[in-house]
Design an enzyme around this catalytic site. Structure first.
Site, mmCIF file in Angstrom:
data_model
loop_
_atom_site.group_PDB
_atom_site.id
_atom_site.type_symbol
_atom_site.label_atom_id
_atom_site.label_comp_id
_atom_site.label_asym_id
_atom_site.label_seq_id
_atom_site.Cartn_x
_atom_site.Cartn_y
_atom_site.Cartn_z
ATOM 1 N N VAL A 8 0.558 -1.359 0.363
ATOM 2 C CA VAL A 8 0.100 0.267 -0.105
ATOM 3 C C VAL A 8 0.618 1.383 -0.287
ATOM 4 O O VAL A 8 0.551 1.991 -0.304
ATOM 5 C CB VAL A 8 -1.063 -0.334 1.413
ATOM 6 C CG1 VAL A 8 -2.009 1.029 1.399
ATOM 7 C CG2 VAL A 8 -2.161 -1.068 1.082
ATOM 8 N N GLY A 9 1.674 1.301 1.014
ATOM 9 C CA GLY A 9 3.007 2.588 0.962
ATOM 10 C C GLY A 9 3.397 2.694 -0.711
ATOM 11 O O GLY A 9 3.565 3.416 -0.831
ATOM 12 N N GLU A 40 -2.402 -3.170 -7.814
ATOM 13 C CA GLU A 40 -2.490 -3.967 -6.878
ATOM 14 C C GLU A 40 -2.549 -3.645 -5.529
ATOM 15 O O GLU A 40 -1.035 -4.527 -5.476
ATOM 16 C CB GLU A 40 -3.046 -5.123 -7.220
ATOM 17 C CG GLU A 40 -3.576 -6.147 -6.295
ATOM 18 C CD GLU A 40 -3.331 -7.888 -7.196
ATOM 19 O OE1 GLU A 40 -3.047 -7.901 -7.885
ATOM 20 O OE2 GLU A 40 -3.135 -7.828 -5.778
ATOM 21 N N CYS A 48 -1.588 -12.493 -1.970
ATOM 22 C CA CYS A 48 -2.457 -11.184 -1.858
ATOM 23 C C CYS A 48 -4.191 -12.222 -1.773
ATOM 24 O O CYS A 48 -4.670 -10.415 -1.322
ATOM 25 C CB CYS A 48 -2.568 -10.046 -3.640
ATOM 26 S SG CYS A 48 -2.188 -10.869 -4.667
HETATM 27 P P1 NAP Z 1 6.413 -2.559 -2.087
HETATM 28 O O1 NAP Z 1 7.643 -2.349 -1.551
HETATM 29 O O2 NAP Z 1 5.693 -2.043 -2.659
HETATM 30 O O3 NAP Z 1 8.043 -2.710 -3.816
HETATM 31 C C1 NAP Z 1 7.257 -2.881 -4.551
HETATM 32 C C2 NAP Z 1 8.316 -2.639 -5.946
HETATM 33 O O4 NAP Z 1 8.241 -1.648 -6.175
HETATM 34 C C3 NAP Z 1 9.155 -2.870 -6.213
HETATM 35 O O5 NAP Z 1 9.690 -2.793 -7.299
HETATM 36 C C4 NAP Z 1 9.771 -1.360 -5.525
HETATM 37 O O6 NAP Z 1 10.845 -1.456 -5.977
HETATM 38 C C5 NAP Z 1 8.779 -0.497 -6.131
HETATM 39 N N1 NAP Z 1 9.012 0.943 -5.123
HETATM 40 C C6 NAP Z 1 8.133 0.902 -3.582
HETATM 41 N N2 NAP Z 1 8.164 1.632 -3.148
HETATM 42 C C7 NAP Z 1 8.784 3.234 -4.138
HETATM 43 C C8 NAP Z 1 8.812 4.209 -4.488
HETATM 44 N N3 NAP Z 1 8.270 5.398 -3.092
HETATM 45 N N4 NAP Z 1 9.591 5.019 -5.370
HETATM 46 C C9 NAP Z 1 9.278 4.000 -5.964
HETATM 47 N N5 NAP Z 1 9.613 2.314 -6.611
HETATM 48 C C10 NAP Z 1 9.388 2.337 -4.832
HETATM 49 O O7 NAP Z 1 6.078 -4.605 -2.100
HETATM 50 P P2 NAP Z 1 6.934 -5.322 -1.988
HETATM 51 O O8 NAP Z 1 8.406 -5.756 -2.226
HETATM 52 O O9 NAP Z 1 6.461 -6.895 -2.777
HETATM 53 O O10 NAP Z 1 6.950 -5.307 -0.540
HETATM 54 C C11 NAP Z 1 6.172 -6.816 0.233
HETATM 55 C C12 NAP Z 1 4.822 -5.794 0.433
HETATM 56 O O11 NAP Z 1 4.358 -6.009 -0.892
HETATM 57 C C13 NAP Z 1 3.874 -6.933 1.642
HETATM 58 O O12 NAP Z 1 4.290 -7.009 2.873
HETATM 59 C C14 NAP Z 1 2.298 -6.512 1.410
HETATM 60 O O13 NAP Z 1 2.182 -6.072 2.048
HETATM 61 C C15 NAP Z 1 2.661 -6.318 -0.391
HETATM 62 N N6 NAP Z 1 2.428 -7.357 -1.167
HETATM 63 C C16 NAP Z 1 0.868 -7.412 -1.863
HETATM 64 C C17 NAP Z 1 1.176 -7.594 -2.769
HETATM 65 C C18 NAP Z 1 -0.859 -7.337 -3.561
HETATM 66 O O14 NAP Z 1 -0.622 -8.277 -4.034
HETATM 67 N N7 NAP Z 1 -1.557 -7.437 -2.844
HETATM 68 C C19 NAP Z 1 1.637 -8.368 -3.552
HETATM 69 C C20 NAP Z 1 2.883 -8.462 -3.239
HETATM 70 C C21 NAP Z 1 3.376 -7.454 -1.919
HETATM 71 P P3 NAP Z 1 12.709 -2.198 -4.820
HETATM 72 O O15 NAP Z 1 12.042 -3.543 -4.819
HETATM 73 O O16 NAP Z 1 13.473 -0.837 -5.192
HETATM 74 O O17 NAP Z 1 12.040 -1.652 -3.463
#
Ligand code: NAP
Length: 514
Positions: free
Chosen positions: A237-238, A259, A295
């Site tokens: 979400v963040g 998503e 998810c």
């Molecule tokens: P994430 O931290 O949101 O990262 C996803 C992608 O976005 C990564 O490529 C990340 O780059 C990039 N990103 C994130 N914040 C950014 C920002 N402020 N500026 C630019 N790029 C940004 O998700 P995640 O790595 O999968 O982390 C896991 C968390 O995501 C879990 O704890 C869960 O809550 C959530 N999740 C939810 C789902 C769903 O389907 N609902 C699926 C997977 C994960 P970097 O790799 O460089 O950080």
């Protein structure tokens, strides 16, 4: 010192993935891309975007099928690398390759059918009074280059050649993928498959670009680049919200299909609780599937206080105690899981049962509370990514119904009911329809079928665009926009709108499909 993201080691302009089991650095170096590479990729994609969107349906379908074949041909390499980078079992990864290839073939069928053009005709009436009715024909066209963020939890099906990429290519949009830092080697092999398929089809390489590494500027530069016309994202979400805001703040705001988070509530009605002795086993199997990193994990179960509900809780707790420990996708996901579970477990009014686990693995965790405490702790509605869930015991059905009205958006909502429970199910369904993208009956939400009717989306925070789906054939519509052609002569109209229907597609004429 360079910043580190997702357990990735950075050394000047290269970075390395990590072994998800041991935390050790894996030997292959990957380039850290930034603003300059975004500029090159976006310009190259924009240059070929018009030709790509006007490519014949047969040719685009053929490209999608070629990518599927290349992925299958490299499946051994992909599984071996993805297993190291994500700790996901080989069987799951093989299944994910199959799902990814089938997804590409589904979109090939969608493209071949031509239904995505959504060709609609208003036939003219020059004699109409007081003003003549014009000849208006409408179709959908590709929006232009699309940026896709690979997901950590699906290194294939929601990553470089995953659903966002497949649907965007099907629509006729060039794609630039920001690979997830949790599995750079897997993304690299997939990109090689893409390169080979484009070569085989004699199409420009700029149709697909993989950018890797990141110091956050990479994702931000992609979302804000003026030549990028839409974004697909799966993640937190963040992160999703930060990138969504950037997309909306551009001089030209663009659609951002994110998503994000979902707790996927499940409601067990009294007769189902009484008559289905395997509910506890099914529930724990669903919440721990993929180590709880889906998810669609059932993150909260609402049940009504009764001896049967108490027995359900006790059985679920017993099964939890026997669960094998989990190795999560990355060490940062593990750290988040551990601290979030510990924090929640130390809150008042909640109990927690853990499985055994020794570092570096994490235990499964099952929380139990009542509706009064649930109401006083809105933070418990936030998704914890990993093998945990929460059971909320409601006083009676009215209490359950009232709680169902307070939930924020989710990908799914599930009801367990027998015929005896139907009057209560009838009351729940209208509320759940407003809250979720998919309603599941007497099943569990994990496992998302890739087909024509699937909806994988829902009101925020499940997605940033509740009128769309990121899985299934309808996902193509995220990358298309309608254009109406008024009074254009036949010779100038696109083939989907010519009177002779050279594509042989279904069209809507004055409100009737023919
Ligand atoms: P994430 O931290 O949101 O990262 C996803 C992608 O976005 C990564 O490529 C990340 O780059 C990039 N990103 C994130 N914040 C950014 C920002 N402020 N500026 C630019 N790029 C940004 O998700 P995640 O790595 O999968 O982390 C896991 C968390 O995501 C879990 O704890 C869960 O809550 C959530 N999740 C939810 C789902 C769903 O389907 N609902 C699926 C997977 C994960 P970097 O790799 O460089 O950080």
């Amino acid at each position: 010192m360079n910043p580190q993201t997702h357990d990735v080691i950075y050394e000047s302009d290269v970075f390395y993935g990590k072994n998800a089991f041991t935390g050790e650095t894996l030997p292959t170096a990957f380039p850290v891309h930034g603003q300059e590479e975004v500029e090159q990729a976006a310009n190259a994609a924009a240059e070929i975007a018009r030709d790509f969107r006007r490519l014949s349906n047969e040719k685009r379908a053929s490209l999608l099928c070629s990518i599927a074949l290349e992925l299958e041909a490299r499946s051994e390499d992909i599984v071996a690398r993805a297993h190291l980078e994500t700790a996901l079992p080989d069987a799951r990864l093989k299944g994910e390759i199959g799902r990814t290839a089938n997804q590409l073939r589904l979109f090939a069928d969608v493209v071949k059918s031509g239904s995505y053009h959504q060709a609609i005709f208003d036939t003219p009436s020059p004699e109409r009074q007081p003003v003549p009715k014009p000849d208006i024909r409408r179709q959908q066209i590709a929006i232009g280059p699309v940026a896709v963020f690979g997901a950590s939890n699906f290194p294939l099906a929601f990553s470089a050649a995953g659903g966002d990429t497949a649907s965007a290519l099907a629509a006729g949009c060039p794609v630039i993928v920001k690979g997830h830092t949790a599995h750079p080697g897997t993304s690299q092999i997939v990109a090689e498959c893409m390169e080979k398929a484009l070569d085989k089809e004699q199409l420009p390489q700029a149709i697909f670009t993989l950018l890797q590494g990141n110091r956050r500027e990479l994702g931000q530069a992609l979302v804000t680049h003026p030549k990028i016309k839409g974004v697909g994202f799966t993640g937190s979400v963040g992160g999703g919200r930060a990138l969504f805001n950037l997309a909306q703040q551009r001089p030209e705001p663009i659609p951002f299909y994110g998503e994000l988070g979902a707790i996927n509530p499940t409601f067990i009605l009294p007769d189902a609780m009484k008559t289905n002795p395997s509910l506890a086993e099914q529930f724990v199997a669903s919440m721990t599937m993929g180590c709880g990193q889906f998810c669609t994990k059932p993150g909260v179960v609402f049940a009504i206080n009764s001896p049967e509900t108490q027995a359900f809780i006790e059985t679920a707790q017993q099964i939890i105690r026997q669960q094998s420990p989990s190795t999560l996708l990355t060490h940062s996901i593990k750290d988040n899981y551990q601290s979030e579970v510990e924090n929640r477990g130390s809150d008042n009014g909640i109990t927690v049962t853990y499985s055994e686990a020794q570092s570096p693995n994490v235990p499964a965790a099952l929380f139990v509370t009542d509706s009064k405490n649930w109401r006083s702790n809105p933070a418990w509605e936030e998704e914890i990514f990993g093998p945990q869930s929460l059971i909320v015991v409601c006083d009676d059905f009215e209490d359950m119904l009232a709680l169902s009205e307070t939930l924020s958006g989710s990908l799914t909502a599930t009801i367990h009911a027998t015929v005896e429970d139907y009057s209560q199910a009838h009351q729940l369904i209208p509320c759940l329809e407003e809250m979720a993208g998919r309603l599941v009956f007497n099943g569990w939400p994990t496992g998302v079928e890739v087909g024509y009717a699937m909806v994988h989306g829902g009101p925020y925070p499940a997605s940033t665009h509740s009128a769309s789906t990121s899985v299934g054939a309808e996902a193509i519509h995220r990358w298309l926009r309608p254009v109406a052609y008024q009074a254009l002569p036949e010779a100038l109209l696109p083939s989907s709108l010519q009177a002779t229907n050279p594509l042989g597609i279904k069209r809507n004429i004055d409100g009737l499909t023919c």
